[in-house]
Motif scaffolding. Sequence first.
Motif, mmCIF file in Angstrom:
data_model
loop_
_atom_site.group_PDB
_atom_site.id
_atom_site.type_symbol
_atom_site.label_atom_id
_atom_site.label_comp_id
_atom_site.label_asym_id
_atom_site.label_seq_id
_atom_site.Cartn_x
_atom_site.Cartn_y
_atom_site.Cartn_z
ATOM 1 N N ASN A 31 0.315 -1.133 -0.299
ATOM 2 C CA ASN A 31 -0.038 0.067 -0.100
ATOM 3 C C ASN A 31 0.476 1.590 0.177
ATOM 4 O O ASN A 31 0.180 2.523 0.503
ATOM 5 C CB ASN A 31 -1.025 -0.077 0.991
ATOM 6 N N ASN A 32 1.976 1.175 -0.649
ATOM 7 C CA ASN A 32 2.931 2.277 -1.131
ATOM 8 C C ASN A 32 2.603 3.387 -1.896
ATOM 9 O O ASN A 32 1.391 3.443 -2.198
ATOM 10 C CB ASN A 32 4.318 1.777 -1.130
ATOM 11 N N LYS A 33 3.784 4.982 -1.205
ATOM 12 C CA LYS A 33 2.274 6.002 -2.007
ATOM 13 C C LYS A 33 4.182 6.380 -2.645
ATOM 14 O O LYS A 33 5.410 6.551 -1.431
ATOM 15 C CB LYS A 33 2.183 6.848 -1.697
ATOM 16 N N VAL A 34 4.022 6.670 -4.324
ATOM 17 C CA VAL A 34 5.492 6.570 -4.348
ATOM 18 C C VAL A 34 5.382 8.556 -5.313
ATOM 19 O O VAL A 34 4.202 8.837 -5.892
ATOM 20 C CB VAL A 34 6.117 6.055 -5.451
ATOM 21 N N HIS A 35 6.346 9.008 -4.472
ATOM 22 C CA HIS A 35 6.087 10.896 -5.699
ATOM 23 C C HIS A 35 7.574 10.871 -5.725
ATOM 24 O O HIS A 35 7.948 11.270 -5.560
ATOM 25 C CB HIS A 35 5.338 11.370 -3.993
ATOM 26 N N ILE A 36 7.494 11.555 -6.783
ATOM 27 C CA ILE A 36 8.412 12.335 -7.739
ATOM 28 C C ILE A 36 8.496 14.066 -8.344
ATOM 29 O O ILE A 36 7.033 14.173 -8.201
ATOM 30 C CB ILE A 36 8.553 11.815 -8.915
ATOM 31 N N PHE A 37 9.340 14.418 -7.798
ATOM 32 C CA PHE A 37 9.154 15.507 -8.067
ATOM 33 C C PHE A 37 10.204 16.280 -8.602
ATOM 34 O O PHE A 37 11.578 16.203 -8.461
ATOM 35 C CB PHE A 37 9.635 16.770 -6.465
ATOM 36 N N ASN A 38 10.329 17.791 -9.730
ATOM 37 C CA ASN A 38 11.216 18.250 -10.264
ATOM 38 C C ASN A 38 12.606 18.871 -8.959
ATOM 39 O O ASN A 38 12.177 18.657 -8.203
ATOM 40 C CB ASN A 38 10.917 19.305 -11.301
ATOM 41 N N ARG A 39 12.973 19.273 -9.593
ATOM 42 C CA ARG A 39 13.886 20.424 -9.003
ATOM 43 C C ARG A 39 13.490 21.764 -8.398
ATOM 44 O O ARG A 39 13.802 22.276 -7.438
ATOM 45 C CB ARG A 39 15.254 20.443 -9.494
ATOM 46 N N TRP A 40 12.750 21.824 -8.809
ATOM 47 C CA TRP A 40 11.771 23.290 -8.202
ATOM 48 C C TRP A 40 10.469 23.234 -7.109
ATOM 49 O O TRP A 40 10.011 23.730 -6.571
ATOM 50 C CB TRP A 40 11.197 24.235 -9.662
ATOM 51 N N GLY A 41 10.904 21.366 -6.737
ATOM 52 C CA GLY A 41 9.387 20.917 -5.975
ATOM 53 C C GLY A 41 7.922 20.821 -6.645
ATOM 54 O O GLY A 41 7.397 20.055 -5.782
ATOM 55 N N ASN A 42 7.925 20.787 -7.818
ATOM 56 C CA ASN A 42 6.516 20.418 -8.161
ATOM 57 C C ASN A 42 6.578 19.237 -8.316
ATOM 58 O O ASN A 42 7.647 18.482 -8.601
ATOM 59 C CB ASN A 42 6.430 20.981 -9.384
ATOM 60 N N LYS A 43 4.694 18.455 -7.798
ATOM 61 C CA LYS A 43 5.490 17.204 -8.195
ATOM 62 C C LYS A 43 5.020 16.569 -9.597
ATOM 63 O O LYS A 43 3.864 17.144 -10.150
ATOM 64 C CB LYS A 43 4.226 16.628 -7.099
ATOM 65 N N ILE A 44 5.710 15.631 -10.015
ATOM 66 C CA ILE A 44 5.312 15.633 -11.585
ATOM 67 C C ILE A 44 4.643 14.419 -11.304
ATOM 68 O O ILE A 44 4.155 14.030 -12.932
ATOM 69 C CB ILE A 44 7.309 15.550 -12.561
ATOM 70 N N TYR A 45 4.726 13.535 -10.487
ATOM 71 C CA TYR A 45 4.276 11.612 -10.621
ATOM 72 C C TYR A 45 4.125 11.559 -9.446
ATOM 73 O O TYR A 45 5.124 11.846 -8.263
ATOM 74 C CB TYR A 45 5.269 10.805 -11.229
ATOM 75 N N GLN A 46 3.235 10.610 -9.501
ATOM 76 C CA GLN A 46 2.324 10.125 -8.226
ATOM 77 C C GLN A 46 1.561 8.454 -8.510
ATOM 78 O O GLN A 46 0.718 8.757 -9.757
ATOM 79 C CB GLN A 46 1.820 11.472 -7.258
ATOM 80 N N THR A 47 1.969 7.569 -8.063
ATOM 81 C CA THR A 47 1.335 6.059 -8.086
ATOM 82 C C THR A 47 0.946 6.022 -6.085
ATOM 83 O O THR A 47 2.017 6.117 -5.964
ATOM 84 C CB THR A 47 2.255 5.861 -8.963
ATOM 85 N N THR A 48 0.154 4.974 -6.408
ATOM 86 C CA THR A 48 0.200 4.063 -5.643
ATOM 87 C C THR A 48 0.327 2.755 -5.670
ATOM 88 O O THR A 48 -0.211 2.314 -7.211
ATOM 89 C CB THR A 48 -0.999 3.760 -4.586
ATOM 90 N N ASN A 49 1.017 1.651 -4.727
ATOM 91 C CA ASN A 49 1.525 0.085 -4.625
ATOM 92 C C ASN A 49 2.474 0.258 -5.835
ATOM 93 O O ASN A 49 2.141 -0.744 -6.755
ATOM 94 C CB ASN A 49 -0.277 -0.336 -5.452
ATOM 95 N N TYR A 50 3.169 0.924 -6.187
ATOM 96 C CA TYR A 50 4.327 0.443 -7.119
ATOM 97 C C TYR A 50 4.587 -0.557 -6.738
ATOM 98 O O TYR A 50 4.389 -1.047 -5.519
ATOM 99 C CB TYR A 50 4.954 1.691 -6.698
ATOM 100 N N ASP A 51 5.074 -1.575 -8.036
ATOM 101 C CA ASP A 51 5.329 -3.394 -8.057
ATOM 102 C C ASP A 51 6.362 -2.862 -8.964
ATOM 103 O O ASP A 51 6.945 -4.497 -8.347
ATOM 104 C CB ASP A 51 4.446 -3.866 -7.605
ATOM 105 N N ASN A 52 7.400 -2.826 -9.434
ATOM 106 C CA ASN A 52 8.290 -3.002 -10.438
ATOM 107 C C ASN A 52 7.785 -3.427 -11.824
ATOM 108 O O ASN A 52 8.658 -4.072 -12.495
ATOM 109 C CB ASN A 52 9.502 -3.438 -9.618
ATOM 110 N N ALA A 53 6.584 -4.607 -11.822
ATOM 111 C CA ALA A 53 5.863 -5.433 -12.984
ATOM 112 C C ALA A 53 4.674 -4.903 -13.564
ATOM 113 O O ALA A 53 4.641 -4.058 -14.732
ATOM 114 C CB ALA A 53 5.099 -6.101 -11.849
ATOM 115 N N ASN A 54 3.602 -4.193 -12.846
ATOM 116 C CA ASN A 54 2.871 -3.240 -13.725
ATOM 117 C C ASN A 54 2.643 -2.454 -13.444
ATOM 118 O O ASN A 54 1.946 -1.438 -14.293
ATOM 119 C CB ASN A 54 1.304 -4.165 -13.040
ATOM 120 N N ASN A 55 2.993 -1.626 -11.822
ATOM 121 C CA ASN A 55 3.002 -0.208 -11.639
ATOM 122 C C ASN A 55 4.410 0.188 -11.609
ATOM 123 O O ASN A 55 5.318 -0.507 -10.334
ATOM 124 C CB ASN A 55 2.108 -0.049 -10.662
#
Length: 93
Positions: A31-55
């Motif tokens: 039930n994880n959450k992954v957040h990716i930000f650019n150098r200005w701190g803007n969120k560019i990507y987020q997802t839940t249930n990251y699994d290395n296969a389908n997500n």
Amino acid sequence: NCDVIVYNGFTPNGDGINDFWVIDNIEKFPNNKVHIFNRWGNKIYQTTNYDNANNRWNGKTNSGQAITSGTYFYIIIDDAEKILQKGWIEITN
């Protein structure tokens, strides 16, 4: 050892090699959450249930736009809102 291990780089250039971001042991926190930000701190990507296969992250924003080569920052959170890992990742297209 069930620590999350993050690799700090990948090359999402479509050559079939190292095109996705790998997070070892992430399956131990389904039930994880992954957040990716650019150098200005803007969120560019987020997802839940990251699994290395389908997500998994392919170096694009949530809207499908390819990002430019550079350094980005991430936070990985478990279902109890505890930070599992945070740091930087280098993208090379």
